[in-house]
Design a protein around this motif. Sequence first.
Motif: not given
Length: 293
Positions: A169-170, A230, A233-234, A236-237, A247, A249, A251, A279, A284
């Motif tokens: 998580l970022n 992908q 990753e998509d 999560i938000p 928000r 997001e 990596s 990150k 990508r």
Amino acid sequence: MPDLSRYVAPASERPLDVVLDAAARLMAVVKVDGGLAHWEGAWSPREASWFDAIPEGEHFAAREALSRAASSGLPVEVELSVRTSDGELRPVSWTQTAVASAEGGVTHVIATGIDRAERDRVEERLRDLVDRDHLTGLLTRRRFEEELEQHVAHGRRYGMVGALIVLDLNDFKSINERHGHRAGDRVLIGVAEALANRLRETDLLARIGGDQFGVLLPRAKPPEAERVSQALEDAIPAEVRAPGDGRIEASVGFAPFTDTMSSVEEALLAADAAMYAVKAGHPRHVRRLRPLD
């Protein structure tokens, strides 16, 4: 009532077995005529008689074991089921030992038992506590690495397949700092659910660090691993609610398993490196950092 402690069957020397046996232990003081003089355990038998509490089909074995224990003076092991007070039939492994009276005759037999069903239930619960992250319910890092070891061992014998994904998580630390750890916990639970919703039953998902997750795709080729990465990753938000107006997001990087890979540690390092490249802001298309095949 005589001292019963010396009649208790010894527990295994393994710590886990000691705990399991203690949790599932039963003790009965049985008269030589079959009367039930005393009972200790997590549950009670339905009947006051030893033989009435045991199914009719097991009466011969029960009488034979009781007679041998009373006459030989040696411990006798026997498998006998006992019907509980609520009607459930419980399989129990018994060890029966005679107790001599002051006059020297045998009046009672001490039966110590291990409820196998209860032992299995407690063992499953204990293993679940060890193998599952208490917050998210996902596999722990330790259990995940055990699964990876098995996957790599199988690959060495039959050929390497599959891929390992690492997701981080970022800026998760800022959530804990600004909104508190309870808010952070809710985010982690939401992330676990979002990831699980994007994976197949054959995939393995684990929480491998504070805000880091691992996924084993046991049969995926690199293009599929890229698509799954992908999608995760998509997700999560799209699916995880952030505290306030923030928000969430993540990596994501992955490493395919190949015949050149020698260890689980190498796979984790490769997936980690790919994730940290993402990150750091790399495009990508470098999500898969090392061409391991």
